[in-house]
Design a protein around this motif. Structure first.
Motif, PDB file in Angstrom:
ATOM      1  N   CYS A  65       0.833  -1.201   0.000  1.00  0.00           N
ATOM      2  CA  CYS A  65       0.000   0.000   0.000  1.00  0.00           C
ATOM      3  C   CYS A  65       0.869   1.253   0.000  1.00  0.00           C
ATOM      4  CB  CYS A  65      -0.927  -0.026   1.213  1.00  0.00           C
ATOM      5  SG  CYS A  65      -2.170   1.280   1.223  1.00  0.00           S
ATOM      6  N   SER A  68       2.355   1.801  -3.374  1.00  0.00           N
ATOM      7  CA  SER A  68       1.393   2.320  -4.353  1.00  0.00           C
ATOM      8  C   SER A  68       1.324   3.839  -4.301  1.00  0.00           C
ATOM      9  CB  SER A  68       0.010   1.720  -4.097  1.00  0.00           C
ATOM     10  OG  SER A  68      -0.604   2.277  -2.943  1.00  0.00           O
ATOM     11  N   VAL A  69       1.454   4.397  -3.102  1.00  0.00           N
ATOM     12  CA  VAL A  69       1.435   5.860  -2.968  1.00  0.00           C
ATOM     13  C   VAL A  69       2.724   6.457  -3.526  1.00  0.00           C
ATOM     14  CG1 VAL A  69       1.198   7.780  -1.370  1.00  0.00           C
ATOM     15  CG2 VAL A  69      -0.019   5.654  -0.925  1.00  0.00           C
ATOM     16  N   SER A  79       0.153   2.349  -9.834  1.00  0.00           N
ATOM     17  CA  SER A  79      -0.270   2.759  -8.496  1.00  0.00           C
ATOM     18  C   SER A  79      -1.755   2.499  -8.292  1.00  0.00           C
ATOM     19  CB  SER A  79       0.044   4.244  -8.283  1.00  0.00           C
ATOM     20  OG  SER A  79      -0.535   4.708  -7.083  1.00  0.00           O
ATOM     21  N   GLN A  83      -3.663  -0.200  -5.677  1.00  0.00           N
ATOM     22  CA  GLN A  83      -4.665   0.229  -4.707  1.00  0.00           C
ATOM     23  C   GLN A  83      -6.010  -0.447  -4.957  1.00  0.00           C
ATOM     24  OE1 GLN A  83      -4.992   4.203  -3.473  1.00  0.00           O
ATOM     25  NE2 GLN A  83      -2.796   4.498  -3.229  1.00  0.00           N
ATOM     26  N   TRP A  84      -6.343  -0.671  -6.231  1.00  0.00           N
ATOM     27  CA  TRP A  84      -7.594  -1.359  -6.543  1.00  0.00           C
ATOM     28  C   TRP A  84      -7.545  -2.794  -6.054  1.00  0.00           C
ATOM     29  CZ3 TRP A  84      -8.955  -5.587  -9.560  1.00  0.00           C
ATOM     30  CH2 TRP A  84     -10.326  -5.754  -9.793  1.00  0.00           C
ATOM     31  N   ALA A  88      -7.726  -0.397  -1.183  1.00  0.00           N
ATOM     32  CA  ALA A  88      -7.158   0.534  -0.209  1.00  0.00           C
ATOM     33  C   ALA A  88      -8.130   1.666   0.089  1.00  0.00           C
ATOM     34  CB  ALA A  88      -5.846   1.099  -0.736  1.00  0.00           C
ATOM     35  N   GLU A  90      -9.307   5.562   1.177  1.00  0.00           N
ATOM     36  CA  GLU A  90      -8.878   6.861   0.662  1.00  0.00           C
ATOM     37  C   GLU A  90      -7.705   7.433   1.435  1.00  0.00           C
ATOM     38  OE1 GLU A  90     -12.059   9.617   0.370  1.00  0.00           O
ATOM     39  OE2 GLU A  90     -13.212   8.433  -1.067  1.00  0.00           O
ATOM     40  N   CYS A  92      -5.202   6.126   2.311  1.00  0.00           N
ATOM     41  CA  CYS A  92      -3.947   5.503   1.894  1.00  0.00           C
ATOM     42  C   CYS A  92      -3.354   6.255   0.705  1.00  0.00           C
ATOM     43  CB  CYS A  92      -4.195   4.042   1.518  1.00  0.00           C
ATOM     44  SG  CYS A  92      -2.682   3.087   1.200  1.00  0.00           S
ATOM     45  N   ASN A  93      -3.651   7.536   0.584  1.00  0.00           N
ATOM     46  CA  ASN A  93      -3.171   8.324  -0.551  1.00  0.00           C
ATOM     47  C   ASN A  93      -2.229   9.442  -0.147  1.00  0.00           C
ATOM     48  OD1 ASN A  93      -4.456   6.994  -2.729  1.00  0.00           O
ATOM     49  ND2 ASN A  93      -6.399   7.937  -2.166  1.00  0.00           N
TER      50      ASN A  93
END
Length: 204
Positions: A65, A68-69, A79, A83-84, A88, A90, A92-93
């Motif tokens: 996770c 991905s950010v 990315s 997350q999909w 994940a 929100e 997690c951004n």
């Protein structure tokens, strides 16, 4: 899965290369963590081992996770795919100065699928030819003026330099096609040196 908060120095540097190096380092640490703890084996053990397997798996998906950010500015599609797959939340951004497990105990991930297409050698060569530019053809070659020299002394120096270049490329395990090109240049220089030395010997 235990909730975890670790201090970690993943502040990105001002340059793209430094930032990508940080991403790769965290990815490597995450992979080492999984390989060392082997959750696929622990899950078959005692209650304590199964609990440990859950913790390791939880930390691993949270590292994914985090990655991905960090990948968002460089590979937004990848990315988003990570997350999909992780489903994940929100929050997690964003990045902080601490590693926080955003995917808590009981979180369910989505359908997992490969992120990258496996490329066969033919496809790789095609992409290299299309996007490789001129870099592979300009690596430390003698300048045209040097190549035209007929002085044995100059040619001996060029042969020595080219021989060192070939040995260096072999030591670095460069691509065979590049090594072959440099070997061809070396053989041409040796041929020119031999001709020049015969000419000088005939003039004496």
């Amino acid at each position: 899965m235990n909730v975890c908060v670790f201090s970690t120095p993943f502040i990105l540097g001002p340059r793209i290369r430094d930032a990508l190096r940080s991403v790769l380092n965290i990815s490597r640490y995450g992979n080492q963590y999984i390989q060392i703890n082997e959750p696929w084996k622990r899950i078959k053990g005692s209650d304590a081992e199964r609990k440990r397997a859950g913790t390791v798996t939880g930390v691993a998906v949270n590292v994914a996770c985090l990655l991905s950010v960090m990948l968002l500015p460089f590979m937004p599609t990848v990315s988003a795919a990570i997350q999909w797959q992780l489903q994940a939340p929100e929050q997690c951004n964003s990045l902080t100065d601490r590693f926080v497990c955003m995917l808590r105990a009981g979180h369910r991930i989505g359908t997992v699928s490969p992120l990258f297409e496996k490329l066969d050698p033919v496809r790789i060569e095609g992409l290299r030819s299309k996007y490789g530019g001129q870099k592979v053809t300009t690596e430390a070659r003698p300048v045209p003026g040097e190549r035209e020299s007929t002085d044995p002394k100059d040619l001996r120096e060029l042969v020595s330099k080219q021989g060192n270049r070939v040995r260096d490329m072999k030591a670095r395990k460069a691509e065979k096609s590049l090594i072959d090109a440099e070997v061809s240049t070396l053989l041409d220089l040796k041929r020119r040196l031999e001709q020049a030395e015969r000419k000088v010997g005939g003039e004496k």
